[in-house]
Design an enzyme around this catalytic site. Structure first.
Site, PDB file in Angstrom:
ATOM      1  N   THR B  46       7.465  -2.691   0.158  1.00 11.29           N
ATOM      2  CA  THR B  46       6.265  -3.474   0.460  1.00 11.29           C
ATOM      3  C   THR B  46       5.551  -2.808   1.627  1.00 11.29           C
ATOM      4  OG1 THR B  46       5.319  -5.643   0.954  1.00 11.29           O
ATOM      5  CG2 THR B  46       7.503  -5.184   1.889  1.00 11.29           C
ATOM      6  N   GLU B  47       4.208  -2.750   1.537  1.00  9.33           N
ATOM      7  CA  GLU B  47       3.474  -1.856   2.426  1.00  9.33           C
ATOM      8  C   GLU B  47       3.456  -2.303   3.882  1.00  9.33           C
ATOM      9  OE1 GLU B  47       2.478  -3.225  -0.426  1.00  9.33           O
ATOM     10  OE2 GLU B  47       0.343  -3.704  -0.463  1.00  9.33           O
ATOM     11  N   ASN B  48       3.835  -3.561   4.161  1.00  4.04           N
ATOM     12  CA  ASN B  48       3.887  -3.958   5.566  1.00  4.04           C
ATOM     13  C   ASN B  48       5.145  -3.468   6.276  1.00  4.04           C
ATOM     14  OD1 ASN B  48       5.181  -5.905   3.876  1.00  4.04           O
ATOM     15  ND2 ASN B  48       5.322  -7.284   5.620  1.00  4.04           N
ATOM     16  N   SER B  88       5.060   3.667   6.229  1.00  7.55           N
ATOM     17  CA  SER B  88       5.008   2.980   4.946  1.00  7.55           C
ATOM     18  C   SER B  88       4.043   3.680   3.991  1.00  7.55           C
ATOM     19  CB  SER B  88       4.579   1.528   5.164  1.00  7.55           C
ATOM     20  OG  SER B  88       4.664   0.804   3.969  1.00  7.55           O
TER      21      SER B  88
END
Lengths: 230, 217
Positions: B46-48, B88
């Site tokens: 997940t990009e966070n 990320s």
């Protein structure tokens, strides 16, 4: 040899923010958003601010307080989807919004924090995000020039700090915080727990204290940091 | 949840195979996680700033610092890693994602994707969408076959601002699985109870049929 200490009262740290300043604010959603420093900036009242933040939190949370108080002229961000109030301000022209691809915003900040002038990327080439951007060719490939971003002030949230400002972040509260902590002239960090010098294992430090100017202890956390029940 | 939606999610889940690093986009794609075998060796990103996403947690069991990019409270699995936003997206842009599954407003027969802006109606910003669509090794779309007004989402050409060009390889919908081939859309699977004629009617571009019988899902 003993490292210098940077513990600072919240009001003193925030008092250096001036009208018209660019302020980077860490956080992605609630995790890592410096809720208490934001409240202090609302109380301080500096206006005409340019904020740099991944998202605009949600209505009534985080930087939405600065939007509601009318202190923000411009917002450099990636996504406002969870804040209908921010979208309304943008649509009515009361704030200017500059959207960036999320990883490109991160890289622009990283470049600003690393003494670089820009980064080159092919992200968004051929889409409307490329409009108005300088294109350069390197080794036969087209790249967009994405200028480095710096700010006068960064507001950071860390889980732990020692008095020198060595920082660690919790879980997904890291996000933009370590990048922004490198990219501002004055880096103000609110900290959940202050530990003595030497208590953070050097191998475990996420942000070296050299980047940090003021360390503000939080004490008991307000409800703003809690799990959001939607 | 309707049967058609459940079948679509279950079918899309079969796209995820052992060993993959996968990013599931916000919305419908995130729900695919509920249809993965618990013992499937797969790394969700997940990009966070998390690889190794565990199950979604109810508020009373949630960690206030542990969310996915859509804001849902998630958990760790053994071997999870946390990292900053630059790291990320380094994973994304450097081609470390084997697969991303994204939502769509429109997909063209050349694999163009529009999923971030409807001028005058919806423009909350692109977030990480362009980087995922442009750089994941394989991009598939998970979406209803038509919009709420019944208009086709699969089109000869997109009319909305693009997220990425020529990147979508396959589309999973409530009616069908459609591949994007060099010659355009190819219908490869049909949902239970749906006819070829119905899919063609709901598609805004020519739809080729394979020579073999269409599997059902």
């Amino acid at each position: 040899m003993r490292l210098p200490e940077k513990i600072c009262a919240m009001e003193d740290a925030i008092a250096q923010i001036r009208d018209g300043d660019t302020v980077m604010v860490g956080g992605f959603g609630v995790p890592g958003t410096p809720m208490t420093l934001i409240r202090a900036l609302v109380a301080h009242g500096a206006r005409d601010l340019t904020l740099v933040k991944n998202d605009a939190n949600e209505p009534g949370m985080g930087i939405d307080h600065l939007l509601q108080s009318g202190q923000v002229a411009r917002l450099i961000t990636t996504h406002l989807g969870l804040n209908s109030h921010a979208i309304g301000l943008m649509n009515s022209g009361r704030i200017a919004v500059e959207f960036n691809a999320q990883g490109i915003l991160a890289e622009r900040i990283r470049a600003g924090g690393s003494g670089l002038g820009a980064v080159l990327s092919d992200i968004g080439l051929g889409t409307e995000l490329a409009e108005g951007k300088q294109v350069v060719q390197v080794a036969g490939q087209d790249y967009l020039v994405e200028p480095a971003l710096r700010a006068g002030i960064a507001l950071i949230h860390a889980e732990r700090a020692d008095p020198f400002g060595n920082l660690t972040y919790a879980a997904t509260a890291r996000n933009f915080n370590p990048l922004m902590a490198m990219a501002a002239d004055q880096v103000i960090v609110e900290v959940e727990e202050i530990v003595p010098l030497g208590a953070l294992p050097p191998e475990a430090v996420h942000t070296p204290g050299v980047f940090v100017d003021q360390v503000v202890p939080l004490g008991t956390l307000s409800g703003e940091y809690a799990v959001v029940r939607r | 949840m309707s049967d058609a939606k459940t079948r679509m999610l279950r079918r899309a889940a079969r796209e995820i195979t052992p060993g993959m690093v996968v990013n599931l986009g916000i919305g419908l794609p995130t729900q695919v996680v509920n249809h993965l075998a618990p013992d499937l060796p797969v790394c969700l990103h997940t990009e966070n700033g998390l690889t190794g996403i565990g199950p979604t947690l109810p508020p009373e069991r949630a960690d206030r610092n542990l969310i996915d990019a859509g804001g849902a409270y998630v958990s760790e699995v053994p071997g999870s890693a946390f990292f900053d936003s630059a790291t990320s997206f380094a994973m994304v842009r450097a081609g470390r994602l084997d697969l991303t599954m994204l939502g769509a407003f429109e997909v063209s027969e050349t694999g163009d994707l529009a999923n971030w802006k409807i001028p005058g109606k919806f423009s909350p910003g692109v977030g990480g969408g362009i980087e995922l669509a442009q750089k994941a090794r394989r991009v598939v779309v998970l979406s209803t076959h038509t919009d709420r007004a019944g208009n086709p989402k699969l089109l000869t050409a997109c009319t909305l601002p693009l997220t990425a060009r020529n990147r979508v390889a396959r589309v999973f919908t409530d009616m069908a699985v459609v591949d994007v081939e060099p010659g355009g859309f190819v219908l490869t699977e049909l949902a239970e109870g749906v006819s070829v004629a119905e899919v063609s009617e709901a598609t805004g571009a020519p739809l080729r049929l394979p020579d073999t019988a269409l599997p059902r899902f």
